[in-house]
Design a protein around this motif. Structure first.
Motif, short mmCIF file in Angstrom:
data_model
loop_
_atom_site.label_atom_id
_atom_site.label_comp_id
_atom_site.label_asym_id
_atom_site.label_seq_id
_atom_site.Cartn_x
_atom_site.Cartn_y
_atom_site.Cartn_z
N LEU A 33 38.35 -40.75 22.65
CA LEU A 33 38.95 -39.69 23.46
C LEU A 33 38.47 -38.30 23.04
O LEU A 33 38.53 -37.35 23.82
CB LEU A 33 40.48 -39.72 23.32
N GLY A 34 38.04 -38.21 21.78
CA GLY A 34 37.61 -36.90 21.27
C GLY A 34 38.72 -36.11 20.64
O GLY A 34 38.67 -34.87 20.64
N VAL A 35 39.73 -36.80 20.09
CA VAL A 35 40.81 -36.06 19.43
C VAL A 35 40.25 -35.31 18.22
O VAL A 35 39.34 -35.78 17.54
CB VAL A 35 41.96 -36.99 18.98
N ARG A 36 40.79 -34.13 18.01
CA ARG A 36 40.40 -33.29 16.88
C ARG A 36 41.64 -32.57 16.37
O ARG A 36 42.69 -32.61 17.01
CB ARG A 36 39.35 -32.26 17.30
N ASP A 37 41.50 -31.90 15.26
CA ASP A 37 42.55 -31.01 14.79
C ASP A 37 42.96 -30.11 15.95
O ASP A 37 42.11 -29.47 16.58
CB ASP A 37 42.02 -30.19 13.62
#
Length: 208
Positions: A33-37
């Protein structure tokens, strides 16, 4: 099953702190999904990923910690203890074999060991875990979006106070103007923050 825990709003002088847990059966889905901080994402991207995280998660929960409760722990120099207690509640509310935690303690192993002892779960506590572990990044997104929603509600009631962070001139201007007009601080303010002392020096009678 792996879970991640992170908070949003530890530092602001206005509004609640939000602590969130997210549990998934495959962190690879979150990575895809491209989750990041959450701090590295635009508001629009955070909101989009929030919906996707909630859709994928087997468990996604949060707790709101209001300013008054935060103040009681800060007075006792136990803000990390407050986070510990809330994280224990969250861990016990979700089924997960391993829990990754973004540790507020500069000695994360110590923090993680206490969580393990209290919950009976395997806990891996790390500093900056929100930038390293996808499921913690997901929790940071949930916490941030929930807090942003709470801040929007407060602004509708109290007016625009900016970000709520001590470094924001709009926030300090709001505090000064509110006290000048009302003779006291609104209940959305953390009264133990140094910002309040600096801004309202000589106005201690309003802090009781």
């Amino acid at each position: 099953m792996e879970a991640g825990i992170d908070e949003a709003g530890r530092g602001p002088v206005i509004g609640p702190m939000v602590i969130a847990i997210v549990a998934v059966d495959d962190q690879g889905k979150l990575r895809a999904l491209g989750v990041r901080d959450s701090k590295k994402l635009s508001p629009g991207r955070r909101r989009y990923l929030f919906g996707e995280v909630i859709r994928l998660a087997s468990c996604a929960k949060h707790v709101l910690v209001p300013p008054g409760e935060i103040d009681r722990y800060v007075v006792a120099n136990q803000l990390n203890e407050l986070e510990m207690e809330k994280m224990i509640e969250l861990i016990q509310s979700c089924n997960a074999d391993v829990v990754y935690v973004d540790s507020p303690d500069p000695k994360p192993e110590r923090f993680g060991n206490r969580l393990e002892a209290a919950t009976g779960r395997r806990v891996i506590a790390m500093n900056e875990a929100d930038a390293l572990i996808p499921v913690v990044s997901a929790a940071s997104i949930v916490a941030k979006v929930i807090r942003d929603g709470e801040i929007d509600k407060l602004k509708k009631q109290y007016g625009d106070f900016g970000s709520g962070y001590p470094s924001d001139p709009r926030t300090t201007s709001f505090l000064a103007s509110w006290v000048k007009e009302h003779g006291t601080l609104p209940p959305i303010v953390r009264r133990t923050w140094k910002t309040v002392d600096r801004l309202l020096g000589g106005m201690d009678k309003y802090l009781t």
